[in-house]
Design an enzyme around this catalytic site. Structure first.
Site, mmCIF file in Angstrom:
data_model
loop_
_atom_site.group_PDB
_atom_site.id
_atom_site.type_symbol
_atom_site.label_atom_id
_atom_site.label_comp_id
_atom_site.label_asym_id
_atom_site.label_seq_id
_atom_site.Cartn_x
_atom_site.Cartn_y
_atom_site.Cartn_z
ATOM 1 C CD GLU A 1 -1.749 -2.378 1.578
ATOM 2 O OE1 GLU A 1 -2.631 -3.262 1.524
ATOM 3 O OE2 GLU A 1 -0.592 -2.589 2.009
ATOM 4 C CD GLN B 1 -7.799 -6.463 -2.382
ATOM 5 O OE1 GLN B 1 -7.580 -7.158 -1.388
ATOM 6 N NE2 GLN B 1 -7.349 -6.773 -3.584
ATOM 7 C CG PHE B 2 -11.185 -4.101 1.708
ATOM 8 C CD1 PHE B 2 -12.565 -4.196 1.623
ATOM 9 C CD2 PHE B 2 -10.418 -5.128 1.173
ATOM 10 C CE1 PHE B 2 -13.168 -5.295 1.018
ATOM 11 C CE2 PHE B 2 -11.009 -6.223 0.572
ATOM 12 C CZ PHE B 2 -12.389 -6.305 0.489
ATOM 13 C CB ALA B 3 -11.576 2.157 3.960
ATOM 14 C CG ASP B 4 -11.061 -1.858 7.239
ATOM 15 O OD1 ASP B 4 -11.443 -1.663 8.396
ATOM 16 O OD2 ASP B 4 -11.852 -1.974 6.274
ATOM 17 N N PRO C 1 -1.186 1.476 6.002
ATOM 18 C CG PRO C 1 -0.855 -0.791 5.582
ATOM 19 C CD PRO C 1 -1.930 0.231 5.744
ATOM 20 C CG HIS D 1 -12.343 -7.155 4.619
ATOM 21 N ND1 HIS D 1 -11.908 -7.986 5.617
ATOM 22 C CD2 HIS D 1 -11.498 -7.349 3.570
ATOM 23 C CE1 HIS D 1 -10.857 -8.679 5.193
ATOM 24 N NE2 HIS D 1 -10.581 -8.297 3.950
#
Length: 732
Positions: free
Chosen positions: A453, A475-478, A482, A522
């Site tokens: 990321e 890929q996901f906000a979570d 990084p 996610h």
């Protein structure tokens, strides 16, 4: 906006004197006519030694650097801002600077003033930054000494440089990635294949983000040189207590990354090595790491003194490798007289004294310019194009509107490309938001990355600098966290600290939000964290038409944009979100940032009798609010913010003043959120128009969204919960 100028004096004072002594930028003994380039660098021993003229030029600039360090130390009250000098590192830095061409790129780090001198920068200009003066040509008085950036035509180009050690490696590798793409697609021509030099200290190689950059460069064969200057110290941390191997040994783990050692204190060896490696990268278009061993003769910085943590024995050991006496001996062996060298030493002391006096006398920045260059102007200032094409009735889901927007951007801009985890040919994104794009545009333009990321986000700095339009995805906000280092340290500050020379033209797509048991990693909402980062723009569309219009606006905006895309709205699978599907706008439709929308209006009679309220929201909150409003016909007005920054404050405040009661609704955990901050601002600006305190509503203040759907529902707002809140507020 303020204009940053170099404040160069006329050639009669500067250029004639310096050109005579420095030989300009002429290259002698340059290149290797027989093209015997070997990846294992066996040809290095065959390189001729640099000419006596180059050695004299290097000695003069070593004396310049020494005189600069001495005058800064002698004038500590004047040189009040923290700074480092290149003392001990001069040989490898000058060799590198001499060999770079104007179409090359470099990232000098904060100790690389000698590299700057070698590239052709004037001490006076560097001193303007040291003293944070108005005419500092790099940052206009905004950043520390030797944090350069430059697009000056006749010199190598330099992207924004930060103080966070190691963080420059990803953006600079992004420059090399961009050049590789430009060459492959014939988007530009150069006098010779450009190279990129990324300078860093050995201590920073332990940073994880350095590993991401080295890995990407090796995997994709990028034309970059990682110049690692190893002086055995990372402030007060010695090499033996910080790492088990040095950068040369570490580089062995990256297949495809060549490496070489050099005595960075010996100018002849340094010049030969850098000449060979630069020419090798020009020819082979592959990465290499140069590990240069150097002494540290100065302080870590003016604020962290060497005597605080280094022993006399350590200082004496480093002094034995001072590059200047070594070069002096080499020149004496070449027949240069002692008198000539002493004359050079005296001339440079006098020259530096004049330069310093001029810099001290230079004007301070105008405080009224402090707000300049947060962003550069965007051409998109009003809604244009056809939002609802005539005769078109079929509705499009939001995820397809985004897909079509990116498709059209790639069609219209050959400099645009899209990359991230799983967005490539096989899958087209875990939400199919990039489906078919790789098939249409090829694996060079739409491709997968590793799980990196930080690299995905930070590489956009370098890509943008060379004229590309990167669209990237986390890929996901979570998993945005990084990459926050790069987003905050590099991307958000680049425009401001380069005085507009290096805005970052990028789109970062971030699927966000909770629905259907996505679980704690996610389902997160992160907009408050992102909204706290100044220097970026944030969109949060709630329907297909807004998604496409905002994506198109983002592609035209020279500044960094984050598109927060709610997973629960992508296909309108969540009950009550059918209105997120809309007739797709034409390809010419553009929706400017900072323009909210009233998606549900209250009736005038409810407003006049004081029985109305407004809900300020975005994303999934729009649908909770509209569903709840059905229980209160005509009493509720709903504002969809559409973008969180810039924010349509005028619409928000006008709406609140009209109704007197306001609920700010979010999916995020409420405490210390964007919603609470907005509620505070509304209270301050609309206080005399309020009939009740501004209310907020959001998710429960839990560390994560639980997976069980019942627990998830208990945490999140809903239409029913919003309706209960409305009833409570209308009863006041």
């Amino acid at each position: 906006m303020s204009t940053i100028t170099s404040n160069m004096q006329k050639p009669s004072l500067y250029s004639f004197i310096r050109a005579a002594s420095l030989l300009g930028k002429n290259r002698t003994q340059k290149g290797n006519a027989d093209n015997n380039f070997q990846p294992n660098l066996e040809g290095l021993s065959l390189r001729p030694m640099p000419s006596k003229e180059i050695l004299l030029k290097a000695y003069r600039l070593m004396m310049t650097a020494r005189a600069m360090a001495d005058i800064y130390e002698a004038n500590r009250p004047i040189c009040k801002y923290v700074h480092s000098t290149s003392r001990g590192h001069e040989a490898i830095q000058l060799a590198t600077g001499f060999l770079l061409e104007p179409h090359d790129w470099a990232s000098p780090y904060y100790r690389d003033e000698s590299m700057m001198l070698g590239m052709g920068w004037r001490p006076y200009e560097m001193m303007l930054q040291l003293l944070a003066k108005a005419d500092d040509p790099f940052t206009g008085g905004r950043a520390y000494y030797n944090h350069p950036n430059s697009r000056r035509e006749q010199l190598p180009k330099i992207i924004h440089q930060s103080s966070a050690t190691g963080m420059q490696v990803i953006p600079t590798t992004g420059v090399a990635q961009g050049l590789e793409y430009i060459e492959k697609h014939n988007l530009n021509t150069y006098p010779s294949p450009p190279v990129v030099v990324c300078s860093l200290g050995d201590g920073s190689v332990t940073e994880g983000e350095v590993s991401e950059a080295l890995s990407f460069a090796a995997l994709h064969s990028l034309p970059i040189i990682y110049l690692v200057q190893d002086n055995d110290w990372g402030i007060s941390v010695s090499s033996d207590e910080a790492r088990t191997n040095d950068a040369f040994e570490y580089a062995a783990g990256f297949k495809g990354l060549e490496r070489v050692r050099v005595d960075g204190s010996n100018f002849e060896d340094a010049y030969k090595t850098m000449e060979y490696t630069i020419d090798w990268v020009r020819k082979e278009r592959k990465p290499i790491l140069v590990h240069a061993k150097v002494p540290l003769l100065g302080h870590h910085t003016s604020g962290v003194r060497k005597e605080w943590y280094r022993t006399p024995e350590d200082l004496a050991k480093h002094a034995k490798n001072d590059p200047a006496p070594k070069l002096r001996e080499q020149l004496l062996r070449r027949g240069v007289s002692v008198a000539t060298l002493e004359k050079i030493e005296e001339e440079e002391k006098e020259f530096v004294a004049r330069e310093f006096a001029a810099a001290v006398a230079a004007p301070e920045p105008d405080p009224t310019t402090v707000n300049d260059w947060v962003f550069v102007p965007t051409p998109v200032t009003k809604e244009t194009g056809i939002r609802t094409p005539e005769g078109k009735t079929e509705k499009t889901v939001m995820v397809d509107a985004a897909l079509h927007a990116v498709e059209e951007i790639l069609q219209d801009f050959p400099e645009a490309l899209f990359y991230g985890q799983d967005v490539g040919r096989r899958l087209g994104g875990v939400f199919r938001e990039a489906a078919t794009l790789a098939e249409q545009f090829g694996d060079d333009r739409v491709f997968n990355t590793a799980i990196q990321e930080a690299y995905i986000i930070g590489s956009t700095v370098g890509m943008s600098a060379v004229g590309l339009k990167p669209i990237v995805e986390v890929q996901f906000a979570d998993y945005v966290f990084p990459g926050l280092n790069q987003l905050i340290t590099e991307i958000s500050k680049s425009c401001y600290l380069s005085c507009g020379k290096f805005p970052v033209n990028c789109i970062l797509r971030v699927p966000i939000g909770a629905y259907g048991g996505g679980g704690p990693y996610h389902s997160g909402s992160v907009e408050s964290i992102l909204a706290n980062v100044k220097g970026i723009k944030i969109a949060y569309p709630s329907n297909a038409a807004d998604m496409k219009g905002l994506m198109k606006a983002a592609s035209l905006d020279p500044n960094p944009v984050i598109m927060l895309e709610h997973k629960g709205l992508y296909w309108s699978k969540v009950p009550g979100t059918n209105e997120a599907m809309m007739v797709e706008p034409d390809r010419d439709y553009v929706l400017p940032f900072g323009k909210g929308n009233i998606v549900l209006q209250a009736t005038d009679d409810k407003v006049d009798e004081g029985s109305s309220l407004c809900i300020i929201t975005y994303g999934m909150g729009v649908y909770w609010a509209k569903a709840a409003a059905k229980n209160f016909p005509g009493a509720i007005e709903v504002v969809d913010l559409r973008t969180l920054f810039p924010l349509d404050e005028a619409l928000v405040m006008d709406t609140v003043r009209r109704h007197g009661k306001c609920l700010v609704l979010t999916e995020e955990q409420l405490n210390n959120s964007f919603a609470e901050a907005l509620a505070c601002r509304i209270s301050q600006q609309c206080f005399t128009h309020l009939d009740a305190p501004v209310q907020t509503m959001g998710a429960l203040n839990l560390p994560a969204v639980p997976m069980n759907t019942g627990l998830e529902a208990a945490m999140l707002p809903s239409a029913e919960k919003v309706a209960n809140k409305i009833a409570e507020m209308l009863a006041w």
